[in-house]
Scaffold this motif. Structure first.
Motif, PDB file in Angstrom:
ATOM      1  N   ILE A 130       0.888  -1.304  -0.006  1.00 19.70           N
ATOM      2  CA  ILE A 130       0.031   0.006   0.097  1.00 19.70           C
ATOM      3  C   ILE A 130       0.832   1.327   0.054  1.00 19.70           C
ATOM      4  O   ILE A 130       2.093   1.207   0.442  1.00 19.70           O
ATOM      5  CB  ILE A 130      -0.884   0.088   1.309  1.00 19.70           C
ATOM      6  CG1 ILE A 130      -0.102   0.273   2.781  1.00 19.70           C
ATOM      7  CG2 ILE A 130      -1.864  -1.237   1.117  1.00 19.70           C
ATOM      8  CD1 ILE A 130      -0.905   0.561   3.840  1.00 19.70           C
ATOM      9  N   SER A 131       0.369   2.319  -0.213  1.00 18.95           N
ATOM     10  CA  SER A 131       1.073   3.732  -0.005  1.00 18.95           C
ATOM     11  C   SER A 131       0.202   4.616   1.199  1.00 18.95           C
ATOM     12  O   SER A 131      -0.900   4.159   1.420  1.00 18.95           O
ATOM     13  CB  SER A 131       0.983   4.491  -1.410  1.00 18.95           C
ATOM     14  OG  SER A 131      -0.193   5.268  -1.611  1.00 18.95           O
ATOM     15  N   GLY A 132       0.805   5.475   1.522  1.00 18.65           N
ATOM     16  CA  GLY A 132       0.115   6.155   2.512  1.00 18.65           C
ATOM     17  C   GLY A 132      -1.147   6.967   2.126  1.00 18.65           C
ATOM     18  O   GLY A 132      -1.889   7.356   2.896  1.00 18.65           O
ATOM     19  N   ALA A 133      -1.274   6.966   0.700  1.00 15.44           N
ATOM     20  CA  ALA A 133      -2.628   7.523   0.183  1.00 15.44           C
ATOM     21  C   ALA A 133      -3.783   6.437   0.188  1.00 15.44           C
ATOM     22  O   ALA A 133      -4.882   6.797   0.268  1.00 15.44           O
ATOM     23  CB  ALA A 133      -2.319   7.754  -1.219  1.00 15.44           C
ATOM     24  N   ASP A 134      -3.364   5.249   0.220  1.00 21.60           N
ATOM     25  CA  ASP A 134      -4.300   4.162   0.560  1.00 21.60           C
ATOM     26  C   ASP A 134      -5.242   4.271   1.902  1.00 21.60           C
ATOM     27  O   ASP A 134      -4.357   4.259   2.698  1.00 21.60           O
ATOM     28  CB  ASP A 134      -3.958   2.829   0.247  1.00 21.60           C
ATOM     29  CG  ASP A 134      -3.509   2.745  -1.199  1.00 21.60           C
ATOM     30  OD1 ASP A 134      -3.936   2.950  -2.272  1.00 21.60           O
ATOM     31  OD2 ASP A 134      -2.228   1.956  -1.274  1.00 21.60           O
ATOM     32  N   GLY A 135      -6.576   4.269   1.665  1.00 24.45           N
ATOM     33  CA  GLY A 135      -7.321   4.327   3.113  1.00 24.45           C
ATOM     34  C   GLY A 135      -6.916   5.785   3.644  1.00 24.45           C
ATOM     35  O   GLY A 135      -7.043   5.787   4.888  1.00 24.45           O
ATOM     36  N   LYS A 136      -6.363   6.832   3.226  1.00 25.01           N
ATOM     37  CA  LYS A 136      -6.115   8.062   3.849  1.00 25.01           C
ATOM     38  C   LYS A 136      -5.090   7.695   5.023  1.00 25.01           C
ATOM     39  O   LYS A 136      -5.206   8.233   6.102  1.00 25.01           O
ATOM     40  CB  LYS A 136      -7.045   8.728   4.076  1.00 25.01           C
ATOM     41  CG  LYS A 136      -7.794   9.332   3.107  1.00 25.01           C
ATOM     42  CD  LYS A 136      -8.927  10.303   3.223  1.00 25.01           C
ATOM     43  CE  LYS A 136      -9.750  10.858   1.991  1.00 25.01           C
ATOM     44  NZ  LYS A 136     -10.535  11.906   2.457  1.00 25.01           N
ATOM     45  N   THR A 137      -4.077   6.489   4.755  1.00 29.91           N
ATOM     46  CA  THR A 137      -3.213   6.236   5.974  1.00 29.91           C
ATOM     47  C   THR A 137      -2.453   7.351   6.319  1.00 29.91           C
ATOM     48  O   THR A 137      -2.134   7.414   7.725  1.00 29.91           O
ATOM     49  CB  THR A 137      -2.468   4.949   5.529  1.00 29.91           C
ATOM     50  OG1 THR A 137      -3.311   3.791   5.044  1.00 29.91           O
ATOM     51  CG2 THR A 137      -1.598   4.372   6.722  1.00 29.91           C
TER      52      THR A 137
END
Length: 291
Positions: A130-137
């Motif tokens: 995942i990236s930090g953008a996925d799911g607004k992580t």
């Protein structure tokens, strides 16, 4: 034949000794959450990468919940240069205009992240990228207009990471943050610290290409073995740190303040440094502790 049998028995006994030493550490670590930040030459060298990935797989098999947070500074710089863009740093952070941000995303999310996921999944169905953008992580905001799209983490939402862990996978996190106006480049050391804080991790490990923190970077005999939280803050206040070590030590101090019990800087180019640190009495690298 008897001499050979004796040598084989002695070799086997030495292996048992190693297992006996490791057993209490295995028992102590099972079920705990470790965040590992992976970067430097340990990630660039294919043979070293295979070794580190195998060690991470062993940690998972022994019941440790692993979150792998990665950088990719060298690969990004090479790609940026190939595109004819300038490579600039300020205060240990990459100056990131819009074009460089696109290059960062291409390398971190599209290549480095997927390479690590593929390597881990060679041992089974083990990893999810995942990236930090996925799911607004990793929710981010701009640090400084002079740095461009370099982000400060405003908030970490660990929900997606927790879901991946609960499903029995290793989350592999590319440190690209998100905001209403687009993406931000997040320093991987800082991101690992903030993720460890949000998860309430038991241990944060910086796996890099140096042995640890030195009192004098030009003198290998000045490797610092342990620092308390107070000593870490004193080091930050001294103004002696610069370059890439500054955000790393700052993130370590903040992680300790937030409740992470232990943080370790390890040399990932040393064979099995992860296992030596976690499962032996001696350990290696520099350890930072709350007390």
């Amino acid at each position: 034949m008897k001499q050979r049998d004796k040598q084989e028995r002695e070799a086997a006994a030495s292996k048992v000794d190693v297992l006996n030493e490791a057993l209490p550490w295995i028992h102590r670590s099972a079920g705990k959450t470790f965040v590992i930040k992976y970067g430097g030459s340990a990630m660039e060298n294919p043979e070293l990468c295979r070794q580190v990935v195998a060690d991470i797989e062993m940690l998972k098999l022994l019941g440790i919940r692993i979150v792998l947070v990665h950088g990719g500074g060298k690969a990004i710089s090479a790609h940026v240069k190939a595109l004819g863009l300038p490579v600039q740093f300020k205060g240990g952070l990459r100056v990131t205009d819009d074009a460089t941000m696109e290059a960062v995303r291409e390398v971190l999310v599209g290549k480095v992240n997927q390479d690590l996921v593929w390597a881990l999944n060679e041992y089974g169905h083990n990893a999810v990228g995942i990236s930090g953008a996925d799911g607004k992580t990793l929710k981010a905001e701009q640090i400084d207009p002079e740095l461009g799209r370099v982000g400060r983490i405003r908030e970490v939402d660990p929900s997606l990471i927790e879901t991946i862990l609960e499903d029995g996978y290793i989350p592999v996190v590319a440190t690209v943050g998100c905001a209403p106006d687009g993406f931000f480049n997040i320093n991987a050391d800082v991101a690992a610290g903030k993720i460890a804080e949000a998860l309430g991790a038991d241990k944060l490990i910086y796996l890099t290409d140096v042995d640890g923190l030195y009192g004098d970077v030009n003198d290998e005999d000045t490797l610092i073995q342990t620092l308390t939280r107070d000593e870490t803050h004193m080091l930050l206040d001294s103004g002696e740190l610069d370059g890439g070590m500054l955000p790393k030590i700052r993130s370590i101090a903040e992680a300790l303040d937030a409740g992470v019990s232990e943080v370790v800087i390890l040399n990932g180019t040393y064979p099995h440094s992860l296992l030596l640190e976690i499962f032996t009495d001696a350990g290696c690298g520099t350890m930072f502790t709350r007390k």
